[in-house]
Design a protein around this motif. Structure first.
Motif, PDB file in Angstrom:
ATOM      1  N   THR A  20       9.231   5.034  -2.627  1.00  0.00           N
ATOM      2  CA  THR A  20       8.675   4.254  -1.216  1.00  0.00           C
ATOM      3  C   THR A  20       6.957   4.090  -1.501  1.00  0.00           C
ATOM      4  O   THR A  20       6.524   3.146  -0.964  1.00  0.00           O
ATOM      5  CB  THR A  20       9.149   4.678  -0.038  1.00  0.00           C
ATOM      6  OG1 THR A  20       8.772   6.194  -0.080  1.00  0.00           O
ATOM      7  CG2 THR A  20      10.536   4.692   0.126  1.00  0.00           C
TER       8      THR A  20
ATOM      9  N   LEU B  48      14.546   0.400  -1.681  1.00  0.00           N
ATOM     10  CA  LEU B  48      14.055   0.756  -0.450  1.00  0.00           C
ATOM     11  C   LEU B  48      14.987   0.702   0.798  1.00  0.00           C
ATOM     12  O   LEU B  48      15.767  -0.167   0.740  1.00  0.00           O
ATOM     13  CB  LEU B  48      12.800  -0.254  -0.089  1.00  0.00           C
ATOM     14  CG  LEU B  48      11.584  -0.260  -1.428  1.00  0.00           C
ATOM     15  CD1 LEU B  48      10.660  -1.414  -1.381  1.00  0.00           C
ATOM     16  CD2 LEU B  48      11.084   1.012  -1.675  1.00  0.00           C
TER      17      LEU B  48
ATOM     18  N   GLU C  35      11.625  -1.889   4.855  1.00  0.00           N
ATOM     19  CA  GLU C  35      10.482  -1.337   4.211  1.00  0.00           C
ATOM     20  C   GLU C  35      10.124  -1.983   3.135  1.00  0.00           C
ATOM     21  O   GLU C  35      10.675  -2.660   2.319  1.00  0.00           O
ATOM     22  CB  GLU C  35      10.656   0.273   4.011  1.00  0.00           C
ATOM     23  CG  GLU C  35      10.982   1.101   5.394  1.00  0.00           C
ATOM     24  CD  GLU C  35      10.929   2.546   5.127  1.00  0.00           C
ATOM     25  OE1 GLU C  35      10.471   2.768   4.046  1.00  0.00           O
ATOM     26  OE2 GLU C  35      11.382   3.109   6.098  1.00  0.00           O
ATOM     27  N   LYS C  36       8.575  -1.697   2.737  1.00  0.00           N
ATOM     28  CA  LYS C  36       8.134  -2.249   1.458  1.00  0.00           C
ATOM     29  C   LYS C  36       7.457  -1.321   0.660  1.00  0.00           C
ATOM     30  O   LYS C  36       7.067  -0.057   1.243  1.00  0.00           O
ATOM     31  CB  LYS C  36       7.010  -3.409   1.715  1.00  0.00           C
ATOM     32  CG  LYS C  36       5.846  -2.820   2.670  1.00  0.00           C
ATOM     33  CD  LYS C  36       4.967  -4.061   3.020  1.00  0.00           C
ATOM     34  CE  LYS C  36       3.898  -3.736   3.716  1.00  0.00           C
ATOM     35  NZ  LYS C  36       2.817  -4.587   4.186  1.00  0.00           N
TER      36      LYS C  36
ATOM     37  N   ASN D  32       9.516  -6.088  -1.463  1.00  0.00           N
ATOM     38  CA  ASN D  32       9.279  -6.708  -0.259  1.00  0.00           C
ATOM     39  C   ASN D  32       7.716  -6.731   0.111  1.00  0.00           C
ATOM     40  O   ASN D  32       7.395  -6.620   1.203  1.00  0.00           O
ATOM     41  CB  ASN D  32       9.898  -5.801   0.848  1.00  0.00           C
ATOM     42  CG  ASN D  32      11.433  -5.845   0.682  1.00  0.00           C
ATOM     43  OD1 ASN D  32      11.943  -6.734   0.305  1.00  0.00           O
ATOM     44  ND2 ASN D  32      11.832  -4.772   1.003  1.00  0.00           N
TER      45      ASN D  32
END
Length: 399
Positions: free
Chosen positions: A108, A129, A133-134, A158
């Motif tokens: 992450t 992920l 979330e990115k 993302n």
């Protein structure tokens, strides 16, 4: 599940065969390439005897974390994509690492690169992920990578903005497909920081569906050669660059014109008088131009008068050629009162004055005689109306 051990390496390694005359330690020490991809490995034993490893293939396994490879000081290529790794760690001892493949894991945060000063390629694509979330970027790692990293792959993570990545000024290839980038202007500001970029991939982002997307991206960076996997034609590039330069020139012209436009600051700027090099006194703007705060608005005097400025200058030029009546009257103040003609006479033309004078003389001649040398008429003894003591009315006034 499988555990990677030294014995397993000696039995199944296909990259380097063990010689008959050498023992296990000599064989492990001689190994430079080790390939254990797609072996269902989920655990790695102590491999410290493999001191000369330079390339290690461990992709497509079930490894939960990056193994302790501090012994492999000569490692340059590490393939760990498609595993179960959730955090980047234990990489500091790998001072010679130049290529790292970590795509398809569960990472992450891009971190842990503070001491990898020779890393040139980093592949972090399609991390698994948590929903919504990115991928995040640690500023310390980006600062360290800014002096060495040339290839970065962050596709499918993302990402909705890449402003933090502008620190990576050594980038030559940036792969950022299948993300959520929407703003071309923001992307252009980042790409402008990458003077060596020749390959760019933004396909699969919302911005790639905008009108003239390809043309607008090509002009963002002069060094671009490949965009979204398609080579940029040189003729196309030259045309778009010329178009950009012309557009920039027009924009600069417009900005310069706006800067040169005079602003009202209590008075309008003096107007030049045509052909004289002189300037008129400043003109006060109308009272309606004052704002509620007491200041003055930027207004244009007589906006509806077509060609007004040229006509105004022509009138001024003509007026300058006429004698100054005010100065003449000032010079004539010393003339005696008896020589001043009534104001009504000045309004008449020269011919009217002549006719009036002749008529007056003819009328007087019928009723009185001409004056003698003393100034009195011969018959009546009165002073002739054209005489006035010792002063004679100048003919210039009558004419």
């Amino acid at each position: 599940m499988v555990k990677l051990t030294l014995d397993l390496i000696a039995r199944t390694s296909s990259s380097t065969r063990k010689k008959r005359e050498e023992n296990l330690q000599q064989y492990l020490k001689r190994l430079t390439h080790l390939s254990f991809a797609e072996k269902n490995i989920d655990e790695i034993d102590d491999l410290s005897q493999c001191r000369n490893l330079s390339v290690l293939y461990l992709y497509d396994n079930s490894i939960p974390q990056i193994p302790n490879l501090g012994f492999a000081a000569n490692l340059t290529h590490l393939y760990l994509q498609n595993n179960q790794i959730g955090q980047i760690e234990r990489l500091s001892p790998l001072q010679k690492l130049s290529k790292l493949y970590l795509g398809g894991n569960c990472i992450t945060v891009l971190e842990g690169f503070e001491k990898l000063e020779q890393l040139k390629e980093l592949h972090m694509e399609h991390q698994r992920l948590p929903r919504g979330e990115k991928l995040l970027f640690d500023p310390r790692s980006l600062a360290s990578l800014s002096v060495c990293l040339q290839v970065l792959n962050v596709s499918g993570n993302n990402l909705d903005e890449i402003t933090d990545l502008r620190l990576l000024q050594k980038l030559t290839q940036f792969i950022c497909s299948d993300n959520k980038l929407r703003d071309l202007k923001t992307v252009a500001n980042v790409i402008a920081w990458w003077p060596y970029l020749w390959r760019l991939d933004l396909s699969g982002n919302p911005l790639s569906h905008r009108a003239k997307y390809r043309d607008r991206v090509i002009v963002m960076n002069e060094k671009l050669v490949v965009l979204d996997g398609k080579e940029i034609n040189q003729t196309e590039k030259m045309f778009l660059m010329s178009w950009k330069e012309a557009k920039e020139a027009k924009r600069k012209q417009r900005e310069e014109a706006e800067q040169m436009r005079p602003e009202l600051d209590g008075f309008a700027p003096p107007l030049p008088i045509a052909g004289t090099g002189r300037e008129l006194p400043p003109v006060m703007p109308p009272k309606s131009s004052k704002s509620k705060q007491g200041g003055l608005k930027n207004i244009y005097i007589m906006p509806s008068m077509v060609g007004g400025k040229k006509r105004f200058e022509a009138v001024l030029a003509k007026s300058q050629s006429l004698p100054n009546s005010a100065s003449k009257l000032k010079a004539d103040r010393t003339v005696p009162v008896r020589q001043i003609v009534a104001p009504g006479v000045l309004k008449k033309s020269h011919s009217d004055l002549e006719r009036s004078a002749r008529a007056m003389m003819m009328h007087e001649s019928r009723h009185t005689s001409y004056p003698d040398a003393s100034g009195f008429g011969a018959a009546s003894g009165k002073m002739h109306p054209m005489m006035n003591g010792n002063h004679i009315v100048p003919s210039s006034i009558l004419l």
